[in-house]
Design a protein around this motif. Sequence first.
Motif, PDB file in Angstrom:
ATOM      1  N   SER A   1       0.819  -1.219   0.000  1.00 16.19           N
ATOM      2  CA  SER A   1       0.000   0.000   0.000  1.00 16.19           C
ATOM      3  C   SER A   1       0.851   1.267   0.000  1.00 16.19           C
ATOM      4  CB  SER A   1      -0.901   0.018   1.236  1.00 16.19           C
ATOM      5  OG  SER A   1      -0.116   0.035   2.422  1.00 16.19           O
TER       6      SER A   1
ATOM      7  N   ARG B   1       8.160   1.424  -8.001  1.00 14.24           N
ATOM      8  CA  ARG B   1       7.079   2.085  -7.260  1.00 14.24           C
ATOM      9  C   ARG B   1       7.490   3.506  -6.849  1.00 14.24           C
ATOM     10  NH1 ARG B   1       2.739  -0.882  -5.879  1.00 14.24           N
ATOM     11  NH2 ARG B   1       2.151   0.473  -4.157  1.00 14.24           N
TER      12      ARG B   1
ATOM     13  N   PRO C   1      -3.664   3.462  -8.553  1.00 11.71           N
ATOM     14  CA  PRO C   1      -4.022   2.208  -7.879  1.00 11.71           C
ATOM     15  C   PRO C   1      -4.825   1.292  -8.792  1.00 11.71           C
ATOM     16  CG  PRO C   1      -4.475   4.113  -6.477  1.00 11.71           C
ATOM     17  CD  PRO C   1      -4.163   4.645  -7.845  1.00 11.71           C
TER      18      PRO C   1
ATOM     19  N   THR D   1      -4.999  -3.205  -8.919  1.00 10.80           N
ATOM     20  CA  THR D   1      -4.372  -4.461  -8.505  1.00 10.80           C
ATOM     21  C   THR D   1      -4.349  -5.509  -9.604  1.00 10.80           C
ATOM     22  OG1 THR D   1      -6.484  -5.285  -7.670  1.00 10.80           O
ATOM     23  CG2 THR D   1      -5.065  -4.139  -6.114  1.00 10.80           C
TER      24      THR D   1
ATOM     25  N   GLU E   1      -0.958   7.598  -1.816  1.00  8.83           N
ATOM     26  CA  GLU E   1      -0.793   6.479  -0.885  1.00  8.83           C
ATOM     27  C   GLU E   1      -2.093   6.173  -0.151  1.00  8.83           C
ATOM     28  OE1 GLU E   1       2.705   7.138   1.534  1.00  8.83           O
ATOM     29  OE2 GLU E   1       3.887   5.979   0.080  1.00  8.83           O
TER      30      GLU E   1
ATOM     31  N   PHE F   1      -3.882   3.989  -2.576  1.00  7.04           N
ATOM     32  CA  PHE F   1      -3.284   2.645  -2.574  1.00  7.04           C
ATOM     33  C   PHE F   1      -3.707   1.872  -1.326  1.00  7.04           C
ATOM     34  CE2 PHE F   1      -0.120   4.180  -5.731  1.00  7.04           C
ATOM     35  CZ  PHE F   1      -0.216   3.128  -6.623  1.00  7.04           C
TER      36      PHE F   1
ATOM     37  N   GLU G   1      -7.265   0.586  -1.768  1.00  9.79           N
ATOM     38  CA  GLU G   1      -7.290  -0.519  -2.721  1.00  9.79           C
ATOM     39  C   GLU G   1      -6.687  -1.780  -2.102  1.00  9.79           C
ATOM     40  OE1 GLU G   1      -8.266  -2.044  -6.532  1.00  9.79           O
ATOM     41  OE2 GLU G   1      -8.653  -0.053  -5.686  1.00  9.79           O
TER      42      GLU G   1
END
Length: 577
Positions: free
Chosen positions: A99, A128, A163, A165, A194, A197, A200
């Motif tokens: 995350s 990232r 974000p 996945t 963030e 993220f 999610e």
Amino acid sequence: MLLFGSQFPGLAPIHTVHGQLQGLKPSQLKQLQRLYHQRLPGDCLTTPEFAQRLAAISTDLAKPVCAYVNRRGQVIRVGVGTPRQTQIPPLELPRYGASRLSGIRCIATQLKTNPPGTSALTAMAIQRLDALATLTLTGSGFRRRGGGDVGYVKQAYLANLAPNTHEASWTVSPPLSLDALASRDFLAMVEELEAEFQREFVAQQVEGDRDRVLIVGMRTAELDAQQFEDRLAEVGRLVDTAGGIVLQTLQQSRSRPHPQTVVGSGKVDEIALTVQTLGANLVVFDRDLSPAQVRNLEKRIGVRVVDRTEVILDIFAQRAQSRAGKLQVELAQLEYNLPRLTGRGQAMSRLGGGIGTRGPGETQLETERRAIQRRISRLQQEVDRLQAHRSRLRQQRQHREVPSVAFVGYTNAGKSTLLNVLANAEIYTADQLFATLDPTTRRIAVTDENTSEVRQFVLTDTVGFIHELPPALIDAFRATLEEVTEADALLHVVDLSHPAWQSQIRSVMGILSDMPVTPGPILLVFNKIDAVDGEILDLAAEEYPQAAFVSATEGFGLATLRQRLLQLIDYAVVGTG
């Protein structure tokens, strides 16, 4: 990057410039090294002054340049080349959760005026990064009245991760002026990202104590499409049995494996990107890897990489219950891991204490290797004693003139279930690969339909086989596999409901043919006939007319199988007599 700090007082820190350094002048390298002394405000992605300085150096070199900056505004890495060519190796990145972002942003120059390409964006995703700021160049600066070179930056693009996945996702801004880029509230942007993220990640979170696995399969010319699919499906079953969660499977076709990374360089980048996107913490390859290949892959992907053999060894370690089983598993693991030891070279050396003895001495790697070799020797001695013990038990059975039949077959074919129903036993069974490791022997009595004579013999359940059974396991489990070679006859159990039942038969027969002692006569038994249609039954009966057909769970064909067992034993005894 700062390689050596203030461990020696009075010495200035040494900064390394990464990437494409061929042909650079010493003065140009110094300009690049001086970038490490720059400090940016914490809430600014960059300043106009820093961006223009980076662009001026890039224009002078006629090459792209990248500067990586942490959230404290410190330049931690400078490289000549694209973000792909200068990226930070995953193992050197700060540790972060699924995350979180890495806390590092990249400010990169680009000779072309186009937006950043897929290669640069992929490098951003693999690392990232908090953001990727791409500065396009005018080609030359101009002189401002009063002096000073300006005008090296034509326009800028700002990219960041989004974000998602399920696939790599990012956003790229339209062209920005340098002032617009520098005025962005960088910390607020990162905090908002963030937070997304985190939301999610919570929505997609699964059991935290299970490995999240990405499977990688490579198909070479000797495998047809169906064999390759069966192989990948089997690796998935192995991962599931070992306790992992398969998130996705990636495939590549090559004429032969790459000597350094098995798959091609582009596929390695795709694997690394998928690992970051899905939050995987383990990559499993469908073939054996050399120690060097594992090191190269882990360095570029950033998470642990294992091969098929290591997954099988892990399953064996979980399944071993008896002391003999644990002993054999430990021996197999040590023999597998011995060539895969890595040390830290001089950093783990022991220095001598007298004249003529000073130097690197004996490295920790050598010490560990020798300790493992000693442990292997002790375990092999215990395995030899185990072999002798099993041999005495077999001799006692032979002295009593009790015939023996060993069950063999592919893992999860139903051997233990069949032994349970034939001998009224309670051996552990499960719909898993390698559910049974330790050989189990049970005595049964069968009435001969022709003579009404009650005859006794013993049935022995053995460890399941698998395609390309790892050599370390064959060597370590030789005491168990001797049950196969010493039995009077074999019962080869086949899961007829498995799509690859024909190749499984070939795999088992191949392993049996490699045994040091030729096994006795074999009766082929097709199990799980209740789960297949008539077409498959007809095919199996046509190819193997002497086979028996049963369903251990439903009880079909067991009476006939018992009589076929008596005939098999009679044939074996007559053949050896």
